[in-house]
Structures are given as structure tokens and as C-alpha cells.
Scaffold this active site. Structure first.
Site, PDB file in Angstrom:
ATOM      1  N   ASP A  47      10.048  59.531  58.715  1.00  0.00           N
ATOM      2  CA  ASP A  47      10.289  59.405  57.134  1.00  0.00           C
ATOM      3  C   ASP A  47      11.680  59.362  56.897  1.00  0.00           C
ATOM      4  O   ASP A  47      12.139  59.442  55.866  1.00  0.00           O
ATOM      5  CB  ASP A  47       9.478  60.626  56.557  1.00  0.00           C
ATOM      6  N   ARG A  52      35.110  57.135  43.142  1.00  0.00           N
ATOM      7  CA  ARG A  52      35.218  56.694  41.921  1.00  0.00           C
ATOM      8  C   ARG A  52      34.330  57.356  40.632  1.00  0.00           C
ATOM      9  O   ARG A  52      34.992  57.068  39.868  1.00  0.00           O
ATOM     10  CB  ARG A  52      34.796  55.257  41.994  1.00  0.00           C
ATOM     11  N   GLN A  53      33.842  58.372  41.073  1.00  0.00           N
ATOM     12  CA  GLN A  53      32.898  59.197  39.897  1.00  0.00           C
ATOM     13  C   GLN A  53      33.874  60.342  39.773  1.00  0.00           C
ATOM     14  O   GLN A  53      33.140  61.348  40.114  1.00  0.00           O
ATOM     15  CB  GLN A  53      31.774  59.042  40.312  1.00  0.00           C
ATOM     16  N   ASP A 107      46.144  46.323  38.684  1.00  0.00           N
ATOM     17  CA  ASP A 107      46.100  46.973  37.315  1.00  0.00           C
ATOM     18  C   ASP A 107      46.986  47.941  37.056  1.00  0.00           C
ATOM     19  O   ASP A 107      47.599  48.456  38.073  1.00  0.00           O
ATOM     20  CB  ASP A 107      44.472  47.444  37.322  1.00  0.00           C
ATOM     21  N   LYS A 134      44.902  43.723  33.087  1.00  0.00           N
ATOM     22  CA  LYS A 134      43.635  43.443  33.406  1.00  0.00           C
ATOM     23  C   LYS A 134      42.780  44.293  32.294  1.00  0.00           C
ATOM     24  O   LYS A 134      42.885  45.210  32.029  1.00  0.00           O
ATOM     25  CB  LYS A 134      42.995  43.701  34.795  1.00  0.00           C
ATOM     26  N   ASP A 178      45.857  47.768  46.672  1.00  0.00           N
ATOM     27  CA  ASP A 178      45.114  48.507  46.074  1.00  0.00           C
ATOM     28  C   ASP A 178      44.521  49.574  47.063  1.00  0.00           C
ATOM     29  O   ASP A 178      44.508  49.290  48.567  1.00  0.00           O
ATOM     30  CB  ASP A 178      43.983  47.812  45.569  1.00  0.00           C
ATOM     31  N   ASP A 235      36.201  46.438  46.644  1.00  0.00           N
ATOM     32  CA  ASP A 235      34.611  46.297  46.487  1.00  0.00           C
ATOM     33  C   ASP A 235      33.945  45.044  46.505  1.00  0.00           C
ATOM     34  O   ASP A 235      33.862  44.239  47.545  1.00  0.00           O
ATOM     35  CB  ASP A 235      34.031  47.162  45.516  1.00  0.00           C
ATOM     36  N   SER A 236      33.932  44.384  45.274  1.00  0.00           N
ATOM     37  CA  SER A 236      33.223  43.097  45.124  1.00  0.00           C
ATOM     38  C   SER A 236      34.443  41.959  45.206  1.00  0.00           C
ATOM     39  O   SER A 236      34.255  41.002  45.298  1.00  0.00           O
ATOM     40  CB  SER A 236      32.781  42.980  43.856  1.00  0.00           C
ATOM     41  N   GLY A 263      36.590  40.944  43.316  1.00  0.00           N
ATOM     42  CA  GLY A 263      36.768  40.173  41.886  1.00  0.00           C
ATOM     43  C   GLY A 263      37.929  40.309  41.386  1.00  0.00           C
ATOM     44  O   GLY A 263      38.778  39.395  40.947  1.00  0.00           O
TER      45      GLY A 263
END
Length: 311
Positions: A34, A93-94, A167, A191, A217, A221-222, A224
Site C-alpha cells: 500500500d 517556498r511555503q 527578481d 518582474k 537563482d 522550477d518551471s 519560466g
């Protein structure tokens, strides 16, 4: 002293072990039908100083549970001291409440690691420095800047370098790297983020015309933000654009995005185990931070200074 690992980044652990001249402690980390995680330490660790290396990268929840259960297994096996070595600290990031009724998950994860039984934490380029204060145990935040600066000096000496923050929030990081590069000029990409995962470049603060631009940086992540920033720098007259990021999360179509972008190269470290797509991408290069982590582990075990690594 013992070195132990979960399954998130076995190649990095092997390199750290080679640097330290230590074998990796035998451990069985497996799943029940499981998907429950089960850990069994196959060596005696009673009274030992144990370092558990585990990045909480994708799949973040599985790797986090592996780390917590490894720590609990060591605590119950009477290890003298347990250090959680987390090259990439997921959920970083949180680190604050962006709106009402939202969690501060980085603090929750810090609590989980502490309650599981860790006596110390070692990480690399935490997304926000205040995360060190989320832990009620000693926490060392290493910086990849010396590794990145050495690579830049080895490959791009003689170029007209300008260090660029993608940024406003990354200015401190960019300034630190610029200082290591003989006080190179600094530029900032202004930005505006309309929604999570999307970014819109507004303008460039600083003169980049005819300059060799290095975007710096902590997390890609993405991709972008970096790709948009590279396009804006090229439009502003930059001669060339290379990006350096400590943690290559590279989710979704990030690698494909980098390959078709204005970036000449994206350099990441091995804090996260690279996918096959990332390893074979033409514009991606991977630096190792194994010697940095290995030296920090050695100094912690010897009770000597870790901060002097960055002097």
C-alpha cells in the site's frame, strides 16, 4: 561517524562517501503493497554520529517520509547524534502566509524533522534564510556560491560579466556572487507575477548592453522566470546569457523550455538527482556540491567551524 542515505539522491551520497573515504551505511528502504515506507538499518549504529542524506525533492512527500522514518529508526537504534543532511529542502517556498487561511508548511516540516529525532540539520541554499529559525535545533545553511563562482572564473575569465538577479527578492544572492567575482556590476530584472507558475518581465534595472550576463537563482522550477529574463536581457542588448541555479527542480516542460530559450546554458547542482532528460539536454550542465557537503559533514563531526568554509 556513519553516513546513511534514503533513496532520493544516491549518486550524490556516493560522491560524498568517496570524498570522506567512508562506506555508506547499509540500510533497507522499501515499500509495502500500500506504499507505506519501511526502513531497516542493517548495521549497528549505537553511540554513532550519523548523517542521513536525503533531499525532499519529487516525489516530495515520499522522500520526506523516508527521511522522517530513517531518523526515527536511528533514534530507536540508540545513535548518539543524528544530523539530517537535506541538500534540497522541499516546502521551503511555503515560508509565510501569502493569504488568509493558508499554512506555513516549511515550519510544519521543520517540526516534523525535529520531533522525529534529528539533533541537527544541514542544508544548502535555503529558499529563505528565516527557515533556519523554524528549527529548534542547530541548523547550518551552506551556500553554493563558492562552487558557482569557481566555475564561472574557470570558464568565463576575461568576459565583461554582469551578475543579474531574475527578481527583486534575489538581489542579496546576486550581490554576494558579484562580490566573489571581483565586484562585478549588478543588474535586476523587474518582474511582476500575475499567478503562480507564470511571470511577466517588465524592465531591466541596470546597463547590460554588450555585457556577458549571469542570471543567478536558488531554485529553477518551471524555468519560466529564467527564460523570460533571458529574453528581456537579450532585447536590452546583452551579448550572452547564462543561468546558474542551485536546485534544479525542473518540473513539467522546464527542460524543453530551457532548450528553446535565449539562454546559452543553464547550470545546476546535483542537490536534486537529475532526470535522464536533464542529463542529456544540450543546454544543461550539472555541478557537484559533494565536496562542499562532505567538508561540512567532516567539520560538524570534528566540532570545527563550518562558517569558515565561506570566508
Amino acid at each position: 561517524m556513519k553516513l546513511m542515505s534514503g533513496n532520493s539522491n544516491l549518486p550524490l551520497v556516493g560522491d560524498i562517501a568517496a570524498y570522506l573515504g567512508l562506506p555508506v551505511t547499509e540500510v533497507s528502504v522499501r515499500r509495502f503493497a500500500d506504499e507505506e515506507v519501511f526502513v531497516e538499518v542493517l548495521e549497528n549504529v549505537r553511540g554513532e554520529d550519523v548523517f542521513v542524506v536525503q533531499s525532499t525533492s519529487f516525489p516530495a512527500n515520499d522522500n520526506l517520509m523516508e527521511l522522517l522514518i530513517c531518523i526515527d529508526a536511528l533514534r530507536r537504534a540508540s545513535a548518539k547524534r543524528i544530523t539530517a543532511v537535506i541538500p534540497y529542502f522541499g516546502y521551503a517556498r511555503q515560508d509565510r502566509k501569502p493569504g488568509p487561511r493558508t499554512p506555513i508548511s516549511a515550519k510544519l516540516v521543520a517540526n516534523l524533522i525535529t520531533v522525529a529525532g534529528a539533533n541537527r540539520v544541514l542544508s544548502v541554499d535555503l529558499h529563505a534564510g528565516q527557515i533556519q529559525g523554524f528549527f529548534d535545533i542547530p541548523t547550518d545553511n551552506l551556500y553554493a556560491a563558492p562552487v558557482i563562482a569557481a566555475d564561472i572564473q574557470a570558464r568565463f575569465t576575461g568576459r565583461s560579466i554582469t551578475v543579474v538577479s531574475p527578481d527583486v527578492g534575489g538581489v542579496v544572492r546576486a550581490r554576494s556572487l558579484a562580490k566573489r567575482l571581483d565586484n562585478a556590476p549588478l543588474a535586476i530584472v523587474d518582474k511582476r507575477r500575475e499567478r503562480p507558475g507564470e511571470s511577466e518581465v517588465m524592465n531591466i534595472i541596470g546597463d547590460v548592453r554588450g555585457r556577458f550576463c549571469i542570471l543567478i537563482d536558488d531554485i529553477v522550477d518551471s524555468a519560466g522566470t529564467l527564460c523570460n529574463a533571458a529574453a528581456a536581457l537579450k532585447e536590452a542588448g546583452a551579448e550572452d546569457v547564462v543561468a546558474y541555479c542551485t536546485h534544479g527542480v525542473l518540473s513539467g516542460a522546464a527542460v524543453a523550455r530551457v532548450e528553446t530559450s535565449a539562454l546559452s546554458e543553464l547550470v545546476i547542482t546535483d542537490s536534486i538527482c537529475a532526470t535522464e532528460e536533464a542529463e542529456t539536454a544540450a543546454k544543461l550542465r550539472i555541478l557537484t556540491i559533494a565536496p562542499l557537503l562532505g567538508e561540512a559533514i567532516k567539520r560538524i563531526a570534528d566540532e570545527s567551524s563550518v562558517s569558515s568554509l565561506f570566508d
